[in-house]
Design a protein around this motif. Structure first.
Motif: not given
Length: 183
Positions: A35-38, A40, A182-183
């Motif tokens: 949840k802390t990572l960006n 998709k 990652r986004k």
């Protein structure tokens, strides 16, 4: 009389039956980290292993079955989906599609003090139909077991979801996988 009781005990101890593995429970430490990572959201699909032995687990004289469609490839897919849903990272319409294919799925109750699970799966990630990640991951999990089947078999069915957790956590911590989502 003692011999008859011993024979009955041994027959019960080694009698064959079917047991279902425990349901998957997501690892909330891993979910909180995700949840802390960006990242998709992703969709999940089950692979189609060429090795049908991955869906057959024997625990002494008993057979262990998946609670998800009687198929351990489905167990892995559903577990991965539940993990992502818990982190709000599942979207069945996502352009990122993770496919999980079991390659090895071995569970041993052990005739002594230790039970083990050795699981390997190939994970692929497609973005808009193009392969961007393809890796095989393997885990080894151990737990306390017993010579007594009435203890060893339930311990194995309860530890199978933990082994799957370890495999999913290994995927979610893989640097190449994280770069790809990652986004």
């Amino acid at each position: 009389m003692k011999n008859l009781l011993l024979i009955i005990f041994i027959a019960i101890l080694f009698s064959g039956c079917s047991v279902k593995s425990a349901l998957y429970k997501p690892d909330f430490n891993s979910i909180n980290e995700l949840k802390t990572l960006n990242i998709k959201p992703m969709a999940i699909q089950r692979g189609n292993s060429q090795n049908q032995a991955v869906n057959e687990i024997s625990l002494r004289a008993s057979k262990m079955f998946s609670p998800y469609g009687e198929n351990f490839e489905e167990y892995l897919k559903v577990s991965l989906e539940e993990h992502l849903k818990s982190a709000n990272l599942f979207d069945k319409n996502s352009n990122l599609l993770v496919t999980s294919t079991l390659l090895k799925n071995e569970v041993e109750t052990g005739l002594a003090a230790t039970g083990t699970a050795d699981i390997s799966a190939n994970f692929t990630l497609n973005k808009d139909g193009q392969l961007i990640y393809d890796k095989t991951l393997t885990i080894h999990h151990e737990w306390d077991s017993s010579f007594v089947g009435a203890i060893a078999i339930p311990n194995a069915t309860e530890n199978y979801p933990i082994a799957i957790q370890k495999l999913i956590n290994k995927l979610m911590a893989d640097d190449d996988f994280l770069r790809a989502i990652r986004k």
